[in-house]
Design a protein around this motif. Structure first.
Motif, PDB file in Angstrom:
ATOM      1  N   LYS A  45     -65.443 -12.279  38.215  1.00 36.63           N
ATOM      2  CA  LYS A  45     -64.553 -12.686  39.303  1.00 36.63           C
ATOM      3  C   LYS A  45     -63.291 -11.823  39.323  1.00 36.63           C
ATOM      4  CE  LYS A  45     -66.613 -16.350  41.012  1.00 36.63           C
ATOM      5  NZ  LYS A  45     -66.860 -16.579  42.400  1.00 36.63           N
ATOM      6  N   LYS A  46     -62.766 -11.609  40.514  1.00 40.30           N
ATOM      7  CA  LYS A  46     -61.527 -10.841  40.690  1.00 40.30           C
ATOM      8  C   LYS A  46     -60.353 -11.578  40.048  1.00 40.30           C
ATOM      9  CE  LYS A  46     -61.376  -8.607  44.540  1.00 40.30           C
ATOM     10  NZ  LYS A  46     -61.528  -7.221  44.125  1.00 40.30           N
ATOM     11  N   ASN A  47     -60.271 -12.892  40.283  1.00 37.37           N
ATOM     12  CA  ASN A  47     -59.254 -13.751  39.674  1.00 37.37           C
ATOM     13  C   ASN A  47     -59.956 -14.644  38.663  1.00 37.37           C
ATOM     14  OD1 ASN A  47     -57.276 -12.765  41.476  1.00 37.37           O
ATOM     15  ND2 ASN A  47     -57.905 -14.227  43.027  1.00 37.37           N
ATOM     16  N   ARG A  48     -59.380 -14.781  37.481  1.00 37.90           N
ATOM     17  CA  ARG A  48     -60.078 -15.548  36.450  1.00 37.90           C
ATOM     18  C   ARG A  48     -59.117 -16.023  35.354  1.00 37.90           C
ATOM     19  NH1 ARG A  48     -61.273 -10.196  36.178  1.00 37.90           N
ATOM     20  NH2 ARG A  48     -60.816  -9.102  34.242  1.00 37.90           N
ATOM     21  N   VAL A  49     -59.599 -16.989  34.578  1.00 35.09           N
ATOM     22  CA  VAL A  49     -58.896 -17.457  33.385  1.00 35.09           C
ATOM     23  C   VAL A  49     -59.538 -16.745  32.201  1.00 35.09           C
ATOM     24  CG1 VAL A  49     -58.340 -19.450  31.941  1.00 35.09           C
ATOM     25  CG2 VAL A  49     -58.454 -19.711  34.434  1.00 35.09           C
ATOM     26  N   GLU A  50     -58.757 -15.952  31.500  1.00 33.71           N
ATOM     27  CA  GLU A  50     -59.271 -15.184  30.363  1.00 33.71           C
ATOM     28  C   GLU A  50     -59.212 -15.987  29.059  1.00 33.71           C
ATOM     29  OE1 GLU A  50     -59.171 -11.092  29.867  1.00 33.71           O
ATOM     30  OE2 GLU A  50     -60.587 -11.522  31.472  1.00 33.71           O
ATOM     31  N   ALA A  51     -58.205 -16.864  28.944  1.00 29.71           N
ATOM     32  CA  ALA A  51     -58.040 -17.619  27.696  1.00 29.71           C
ATOM     33  C   ALA A  51     -57.282 -18.906  27.977  1.00 29.71           C
ATOM     34  CB  ALA A  51     -57.298 -16.785  26.652  1.00 29.71           C
ATOM     35  N   LEU A  52     -57.492 -19.890  27.130  1.00 34.12           N
ATOM     36  CA  LEU A  52     -56.798 -21.172  27.199  1.00 34.12           C
ATOM     37  C   LEU A  52     -56.292 -21.478  25.797  1.00 34.12           C
ATOM     38  CD1 LEU A  52     -58.148 -24.409  28.875  1.00 34.12           C
ATOM     39  CD2 LEU A  52     -57.079 -24.470  26.641  1.00 34.12           C
ATOM     40  N   GLU A  53     -55.003 -21.670  25.666  1.00 34.99           N
ATOM     41  CA  GLU A  53     -54.391 -22.003  24.369  1.00 34.99           C
ATOM     42  C   GLU A  53     -53.547 -23.255  24.533  1.00 34.99           C
ATOM     43  OE1 GLU A  53     -55.169 -20.458  21.646  1.00 34.99           O
ATOM     44  OE2 GLU A  53     -56.325 -18.906  22.665  1.00 34.99           O
ATOM     45  N   PHE A  54     -53.338 -23.970  23.433  1.00 37.89           N
ATOM     46  CA  PHE A  54     -52.501 -25.166  23.490  1.00 37.89           C
ATOM     47  C   PHE A  54     -51.868 -25.405  22.138  1.00 37.89           C
ATOM     48  CE2 PHE A  54     -56.898 -26.278  22.785  1.00 37.89           C
ATOM     49  CZ  PHE A  54     -56.847 -27.096  21.656  1.00 37.89           C
ATOM     50  N   GLY A  55     -50.777 -26.159  22.148  1.00 33.00           N
ATOM     51  CA  GLY A  55     -50.037 -26.442  20.925  1.00 33.00           C
ATOM     52  C   GLY A  55     -50.474 -27.741  20.272  1.00 33.00           C
ATOM     53  N   SER A  56     -49.589 -28.274  19.435  1.00 31.25           N
ATOM     54  CA  SER A  56     -49.899 -29.504  18.713  1.00 31.25           C
ATOM     55  C   SER A  56     -49.420 -30.745  19.454  1.00 31.25           C
ATOM     56  CB  SER A  56     -49.284 -29.471  17.315  1.00 31.25           C
ATOM     57  OG  SER A  56     -47.871 -29.370  17.413  1.00 31.25           O
ATOM     58  N   GLY A  57     -48.484 -30.580  20.388  1.00 30.42           N
ATOM     59  CA  GLY A  57     -47.988 -31.707  21.171  1.00 30.42           C
ATOM     60  C   GLY A  57     -46.814 -32.414  20.520  1.00 30.42           C
ATOM     61  N   VAL A  58     -46.062 -33.139  21.325  1.00 30.04           N
ATOM     62  CA  VAL A  58     -44.913 -33.920  20.863  1.00 30.04           C
ATOM     63  C   VAL A  58     -45.072 -35.329  21.408  1.00 30.04           C
ATOM     64  CG1 VAL A  58     -42.409 -34.194  20.978  1.00 30.04           C
ATOM     65  CG2 VAL A  58     -43.405 -31.903  20.820  1.00 30.04           C
ATOM     66  N   VAL A  59     -44.983 -36.316  20.539  1.00 29.32           N
ATOM     67  CA  VAL A  59     -45.145 -37.725  20.920  1.00 29.32           C
ATOM     68  C   VAL A  59     -43.781 -38.400  20.861  1.00 29.32           C
ATOM     69  CG1 VAL A  59     -46.165 -39.935  20.246  1.00 29.32           C
ATOM     70  CG2 VAL A  59     -47.530 -37.837  20.159  1.00 29.32           C
ATOM     71  N   ARG A  60     -43.476 -39.218  21.887  1.00 28.47           N
ATOM     72  CA  ARG A  60     -42.188 -39.893  21.953  1.00 28.47           C
ATOM     73  C   ARG A  60     -42.364 -41.371  22.306  1.00 28.47           C
ATOM     74  NH1 ARG A  60     -38.452 -38.395  19.526  1.00 28.47           N
ATOM     75  NH2 ARG A  60     -37.011 -39.332  20.995  1.00 28.47           N
ATOM     76  N   PRO A  61     -41.482 -42.229  21.786  1.00 26.63           N
ATOM     77  CA  PRO A  61     -41.481 -43.629  22.222  1.00 26.63           C
ATOM     78  C   PRO A  61     -40.816 -43.733  23.589  1.00 26.63           C
ATOM     79  CG  PRO A  61     -39.699 -43.246  20.686  1.00 26.63           C
ATOM     80  CD  PRO A  61     -40.476 -41.955  20.764  1.00 26.63           C
ATOM     81  N   ALA A  62     -40.848 -44.913  24.173  1.00 26.52           N
ATOM     82  CA  ALA A  62     -40.164 -45.138  25.444  1.00 26.52           C
ATOM     83  C   ALA A  62     -38.706 -44.703  25.323  1.00 26.52           C
ATOM     84  CB  ALA A  62     -40.252 -46.613  25.821  1.00 26.52           C
ATOM     85  N   ASP A  63     -38.210 -44.031  26.356  1.00 27.88           N
ATOM     86  CA  ASP A  63     -36.828 -43.544  26.354  1.00 27.88           C
ATOM     87  C   ASP A  63     -36.382 -43.355  27.791  1.00 27.88           C
ATOM     88  OD1 ASP A  63     -38.128 -41.225  27.168  1.00 27.88           O
ATOM     89  OD2 ASP A  63     -37.837 -40.158  25.287  1.00 27.88           O
ATOM     90  N   GLU A  64     -35.371 -42.511  28.031  1.00 27.87           N
ATOM     91  CA  GLU A  64     -34.881 -42.306  29.396  1.00 27.87           C
ATOM     92  C   GLU A  64     -35.888 -41.562  30.279  1.00 27.87           C
ATOM     93  OE1 GLU A  64     -33.632 -38.962  26.785  1.00 27.87           O
ATOM     94  OE2 GLU A  64     -33.417 -41.129  26.651  1.00 27.87           O
ATOM     95  N   VAL A  65     -36.878 -40.925  29.677  1.00 24.98           N
ATOM     96  CA  VAL A  65     -37.910 -40.213  30.437  1.00 24.98           C
ATOM     97  C   VAL A  65     -39.003 -41.169  30.909  1.00 24.98           C
ATOM     98  CG1 VAL A  65     -39.720 -38.442  30.282  1.00 24.98           C
ATOM     99  CG2 VAL A  65     -37.464 -38.027  29.254  1.00 24.98           C
ATOM    100  N   SER A  66     -39.422 -42.076  30.045  1.00 26.15           N
ATOM    101  CA  SER A  66     -40.545 -42.960  30.355  1.00 26.15           C
ATOM    102  C   SER A  66     -40.310 -44.342  29.772  1.00 26.15           C
ATOM    103  CB  SER A  66     -41.840 -42.364  29.782  1.00 26.15           C
ATOM    104  OG  SER A  66     -42.906 -43.275  29.886  1.00 26.15           O
ATOM    105  N   ALA A  67     -40.748 -45.356  30.496  1.00 27.76           N
ATOM    106  CA  ALA A  67     -40.650 -46.735  30.005  1.00 27.76           C
ATOM    107  C   ALA A  67     -41.773 -47.050  29.029  1.00 27.76           C
ATOM    108  CB  ALA A  67     -40.681 -47.712  31.175  1.00 27.76           C
ATOM    109  N   LYS A  68     -42.718 -46.125  28.859  1.00 26.21           N
ATOM    110  CA  LYS A  68     -43.851 -46.292  27.944  1.00 26.21           C
ATOM    111  C   LYS A  68     -43.869 -45.125  26.970  1.00 26.21           C
ATOM    112  CE  LYS A  68     -45.543 -49.809  30.274  1.00 26.21           C
ATOM    113  NZ  LYS A  68     -45.553 -51.145  29.706  1.00 26.21           N
TER     114      LYS A  68
END
Length: 197
Positions: free
Chosen positions: A154-177
């Protein structure tokens, strides 16, 4: 005379989908395959709500949620840092390669005693699904094709996919959950002369 537009030659211009949106859709579709029937501990697929309407649990570009939204649920967003740092293309082509930085956010129902425990479990399901997507091959079985958008043919394509370990948070000003965010990077090859290819 102006050059022909990007939709010139497209059979159905009204329904043409740019490559980056197709990549986001493929990513949310992959996450929606997370289900207990598929061996995961969560269900992120569509379901029938109490009112009989179909509801999703995976979204693109959605930053805010309310009390009526189902839990668990995830959203994929672009990271708020520049994503347009293209590598120098070869002199005879307009095609560029770049890293597209995304965030997968996940929201869960808190555990009363240990509020973030459910977020760690959903994060594990997401990372497991992405790990399998990262190793996907094209139809030849030899060429990497993360998200199944066509690999090197394909002319346009995804060559690679990478991801980190993630960050987990309790409920705060961003989310009620309780929630998490996970950095995901797609290495894209994209030709701006053919945005719908």
């Amino acid at each position: 005379m102006a050059p022909a537009g990007p939709l010139t030659g497209i059979e159905d211009p009204e329904n043409a989908v740019p490559f980056k949106l197709r990549a986001l859709t493929a990513l949310t579709d992959a996450l929606a395959e997370i289900s207990k029937d598929n061996g995961y501990s969560h269900d992120l697929g569509e379901f029938v709500a109490d009112d009989g309407a179909m509801m999703r649990r995976t979204y693109r570009g959605r930053a805010f949620f309310g009390d009526s939204d189902p839990l668990p649920m995830v959203a994929v967003l672009e990271r708020p840092d520049p994503a347009d740092e293209l590598a120098e293309p070869p002199a005879d082509t307009s095609t560029g390669a770049y890293e597209w930085n995304l965030i997968v956010q996940g929201f869960v129902q808190d555990d009363k005693q240990d509020p973030t425990d459910p977020a760690y479990k959903l994060l594990a399901d997401i990372r497991f699904r992405l790990a399998h997507e990262r190793t996907r091959k094209d139809e030849t079985g030899r060429v990497a094709d993360p998200l199944g958008l066509g690999g090197r043919r394909k002319k346009n394509r995804v060559e690679a996919l990478e991801f980190g370990s993630g960050v987990v948070r309790p409920a705060d000003e961003v989310s009620a959950k309780a929630y998490f965010w996970l950095g995901v990077t797609l290495r894209l090859i994209e030709d701006p002369l053919f945005p719908f290819a």
